[in-house]
Motif scaffolding. Structure first.
Motif, short mmCIF file in Angstrom:
data_model
loop_
_atom_site.label_atom_id
_atom_site.label_comp_id
_atom_site.label_asym_id
_atom_site.label_seq_id
_atom_site.Cartn_x
_atom_site.Cartn_y
_atom_site.Cartn_z
N THR A 119 37.77 17.65 -38.22
CA THR A 119 38.66 18.10 -37.01
C THR A 119 39.32 19.06 -37.49
O THR A 119 39.91 19.16 -38.72
CB THR A 119 39.42 16.75 -36.88
OG1 THR A 119 38.96 15.62 -36.50
CG2 THR A 119 40.46 17.18 -35.71
N SER A 177 42.61 21.46 -36.82
CA SER A 177 44.03 21.10 -35.98
C SER A 177 44.86 22.32 -36.72
O SER A 177 44.85 22.77 -37.75
CB SER A 177 44.25 19.86 -36.02
OG SER A 177 44.60 19.47 -37.46
N ASN A 231 42.68 21.34 -32.56
CA ASN A 231 42.01 20.19 -32.17
C ASN A 231 40.57 19.77 -32.08
O ASN A 231 39.92 19.34 -30.96
CB ASN A 231 42.81 19.06 -31.34
CG ASN A 231 44.12 19.01 -31.73
OD1 ASN A 231 44.59 18.74 -32.89
ND2 ASN A 231 45.06 19.25 -30.72
N GLU A 238 36.70 18.99 -32.62
CA GLU A 238 35.90 18.02 -33.50
C GLU A 238 34.68 18.52 -33.75
O GLU A 238 33.90 18.87 -32.76
CB GLU A 238 36.07 16.90 -32.45
CG GLU A 238 35.46 15.42 -33.61
CD GLU A 238 35.50 14.30 -32.50
OE1 GLU A 238 36.54 13.57 -32.75
OE2 GLU A 238 34.71 13.89 -31.70
#
Length: 238
Positions: A105, A107, A173, A175
């Motif tokens: 991930t 972020s 964010n 993935e």
């Protein structure tokens, strides 16, 4: 002095001068040396041996398929063909896949954002380098922000926006889902990524790269675009 003698002396002098010039340049500009150390050469040799082994495995698999076709009754060849097509679809990324793997991930680094640093788009170059390392350490199937990575996938910056398969991905964010051949290889990939410099590289861009632990089962979606093809065509017969 005879004109022929003058001509000969001129030619010989020209050849001698040319040879001296070549020798001088050779001494002045020696051939570029390979400055890699033994370890780097061994790593490159190891990668080449892996590619060689993979090609041999692919050839063996294709030979086995040919043998099956040749030794199977005509009425059963349809089922074998259907099975082969499904396998090719799987390899091409046209089917959803479930298997062992891990999830990454990307972020924002909250502590940096709170300190006034700007959120930067995910760098296509950094994302591409990460993808190459994933494949180098036995990643089989990859999905980035819902986009399945296939052999025609391009990761580019288009008007300041990072895209995968021509589709913009989110700035934060994001993935990344990775499926490996086995759970053991998923653990190996996790260990490599966790110890690598990628977390620092993303942090420089005010982003956190979170590397999730190996899982026994995750799902990667199928490619929903159209695969381009330059070399194959349908044989419609006569």
């Amino acid at each position: 002095m005879d004109k022929k003698v003058v001509t000969r002396i001129t030619i010989v002098s020209f050849i001698v001068g040319l040879m001296i010039s070549i020798q001088y340049n050779t001494v002045k500009k020696p051939a570029e040396r390979d400055t890699r150390d033994t370890w780097e050469i061994r790593q490159e040799l190891s990668e080449e041996k892996k590619r060689h082994s993979q090609l041999l495995a692919d050839i063996l698999t294709l030979n086995e398929i040919v043998d099956v076709y040749e030794n199977t009754a005509t009425e059963d060849q349809g089922e074998i063909l259907k099975s082969t097509v499904e396998e090719l679809k799987l390899q091409a990324g046209l089917l959803e896949v479930t298997g062992p793997g891990l999830i990454l991930t990307i972020s924002p680094a909250i502590e940096l954002i709170q300190s006034g640093f700007k959120i930067e788009p995910i760098s296509p170059e950094l994302l591409y380098r990460l993808l190459n390392e994933i494949y180098r350490f036995d990643g089989l199937y990859v999905e980035i922000d819902g986009q399945r990575v296939v052999h025609t996938t391009a990761i580019r910056d288009i008007n300041g926006v990072t895209t995968v398969n021509g589709i913009p991905i989110r700035e934060t964010n994001v993935e990344i889902r990775i499926i490996t051949e086995s759970f053991e290889k998923a653990e190996k990939l996790y260990s490599y990524l966790y110890a690598s410099s990628f977390k620092d590289a993303f942090y420089i861009d005010n982003l956190n790269l979170e590397i999730g632990p190996a899982k026994k089962e995750i799902t990667v979606s199928e490619f929903d675009g159209t695969l381009s093809n330059k070399y194959l065509f349908e044989n419609k017969g006569e």
